[in-house]
Every structure is written in structure tokens, then in C-alpha cells.
Design a protein around this motif. Structure first.
Motif, mmCIF file in Angstrom:
data_model
loop_
_atom_site.group_PDB
_atom_site.id
_atom_site.type_symbol
_atom_site.label_atom_id
_atom_site.label_comp_id
_atom_site.label_asym_id
_atom_site.label_seq_id
_atom_site.Cartn_x
_atom_site.Cartn_y
_atom_site.Cartn_z
ATOM 1 N N ILE A 12 0.832 -1.211 0.000
ATOM 2 C CA ILE A 12 0.000 0.000 0.000
ATOM 3 C C ILE A 12 0.867 1.262 0.000
ATOM 4 C CG2 ILE A 12 -1.686 1.332 1.332
ATOM 5 C CD1 ILE A 12 -3.041 -1.341 2.003
ATOM 6 N N PRO A 13 1.873 1.385 0.876
ATOM 7 C CA PRO A 13 2.720 2.587 0.786
ATOM 8 C C PRO A 13 3.447 2.726 -0.553
ATOM 9 C CG PRO A 13 3.027 1.543 2.903
ATOM 10 C CD PRO A 13 2.198 0.612 2.076
ATOM 11 N N GLU A 16 0.918 3.985 -2.972
ATOM 12 C CA GLU A 16 0.641 5.393 -2.652
ATOM 13 C C GLU A 16 1.753 6.300 -3.188
ATOM 14 O OE1 GLU A 16 -1.970 6.791 -1.521
ATOM 15 O OE2 GLU A 16 -2.992 5.476 -0.123
ATOM 16 N N LEU A 20 1.307 9.119 -6.036
ATOM 17 C CA LEU A 20 1.623 10.516 -5.728
ATOM 18 C C LEU A 20 2.689 11.075 -6.667
ATOM 19 C CD1 LEU A 20 1.566 10.447 -1.829
ATOM 20 C CD2 LEU A 20 -0.071 11.573 -3.345
ATOM 21 N N VAL A 36 -3.687 16.244 -1.153
ATOM 22 C CA VAL A 36 -3.625 15.281 -0.047
ATOM 23 C C VAL A 36 -4.062 15.949 1.263
ATOM 24 C CG1 VAL A 36 -2.055 13.879 1.364
ATOM 25 C CG2 VAL A 36 -1.905 13.807 -1.127
ATOM 26 N N THR A 87 -4.037 8.789 7.231
ATOM 27 C CA THR A 87 -2.863 8.253 6.553
ATOM 28 C C THR A 87 -2.690 9.014 5.239
ATOM 29 O OG1 THR A 87 -3.355 6.077 7.451
ATOM 30 C CG2 THR A 87 -1.811 6.170 5.615
ATOM 31 N N GLY A 89 -2.086 9.938 1.565
ATOM 32 C CA GLY A 89 -2.145 9.205 0.315
ATOM 33 C C GLY A 89 -3.535 9.266 -0.277
ATOM 34 N N ILE A 91 -5.030 6.737 -2.263
ATOM 35 C CA ILE A 91 -5.741 5.453 -2.202
ATOM 36 C C ILE A 91 -6.421 5.307 -0.847
ATOM 37 C CG2 ILE A 91 -5.490 2.941 -2.280
ATOM 38 C CD1 ILE A 91 -3.096 3.402 -4.171
ATOM 39 N N THR A 92 -5.694 5.621 0.225
ATOM 40 C CA THR A 92 -6.277 5.514 1.556
ATOM 41 C C THR A 92 -7.375 6.546 1.759
ATOM 42 O OG1 THR A 92 -4.458 6.866 2.406
ATOM 43 C CG2 THR A 92 -4.268 4.469 2.657
#
Length: 131
Positions: A12-13, A16, A20, A36, A87, A89, A91-92
Motif C-alpha cells: 500500500i505505501p 501510494e 503521488l 492530499v 494516513t 495518500g 488510495i487511503t
């Protein structure tokens, strides 16, 4: 389980960061950071409002002697959405906003209820008896 956690905390990171960077090349670095920050603030405000409404529903149900199971589940999902929204990003942020939107929150709630029922029927947990 460890593999799933490892994948969540690494993939996930990475996704992200990739998103970005790609977005930053299209709309610029400052605009990406601003986006963001704005989605984080909007999501935090929305989570706060939804959480307050849910807490009022829980309080009203308890005062009437009704078990607020559905509202407690909503509160848990809103809490998870708030945690996901802080968090950084995109996606989150999208995942958190989807959890705050009542339509998708209800679908997620049905999914969780089905999983809880499967666990209980499978004998893995017993909610009705206390040790």
C-alpha cells in the motif's frame, strides 16, 4: 496472517508513493500535496460529523432500552475510516471516504456481518457463551 500484514504495510505505501509521484508529474508537486492535505481535512471533518451523529443515535437507543448493535458497527467503521483518512495518500483517502459514505458503509457492514456469521457458524468463535 503475517504475510497479509507484510503485504499491506509494504504494498500500500509503495502504491501510494507511485500514485503521488505520477500525479505530481501531471498536476505539480505543490498541487499534489495540497490535494492530499485537503482530502485529509475534508475526510476528518466528515468522519467527525458522521461520528457525532452515530453517537447521538447510540445514546438515544440506549435511553430507550434498545441495543444499538447497528449503530455501534457504524461507529467502528467510521473510526476505521477516520484512521485511514489520516494516513497520507490518495488510495487511503478514497478508501476512507468510501467507508464514510452511507451507501458503501452499509455494503461493508453487510460484508462484515456475513463474515461474523460465518465465523460463528464455523465454530471458530462463540459469541453467545462467556467462559
Amino acid at each position: 496472517m503475517l504475510l497479509k500484514l507484510f503485504l499491506c504495510f509494504t504494498l500500500i505505501p509503495i502504491l501510494e508513493l507511485y500514485l503521488l509521484i505520477k500525479l505530481g508529474t501531471v498536476i505539480g508537486g505543490f498541487n499534489t500535496i495540497l490535494l492530499v492535505i485537503l482530502t485529509g481535512f475534508a475526510g476528518a471533518w466528515l468522519a467527525r460529523m458522521q461520528g457525532m451523529v452515530t453517537m447521538l443515535k447510540v445514546r438515544m437507543n440506549l435511553q430507550q432500552g434498545i441495543m444499538p448493535a447497528e449503530d455501534l458497527m457504524d461507529g467502528l467503521i467510521i473510526l476505521i475510516a477516520g484512521l485511514v483518512l489520516i494516513t497520507p495518500g490518495l488510495i487511503t483517502d478514497v478508501a476512507g471516504l468510501l467507508l464514510l459514505w452511507p451507501v458503501t458503509r452499509n455494503r461493508f457492514k453487510r460484508f462484515l456481518r456475513k463474515k461474523f456469521d460465518e465465523l460463528q457458524a464455523g465454530g471458530n468463535i462463540n459469541i453467545t457463551r462467556y467462559p
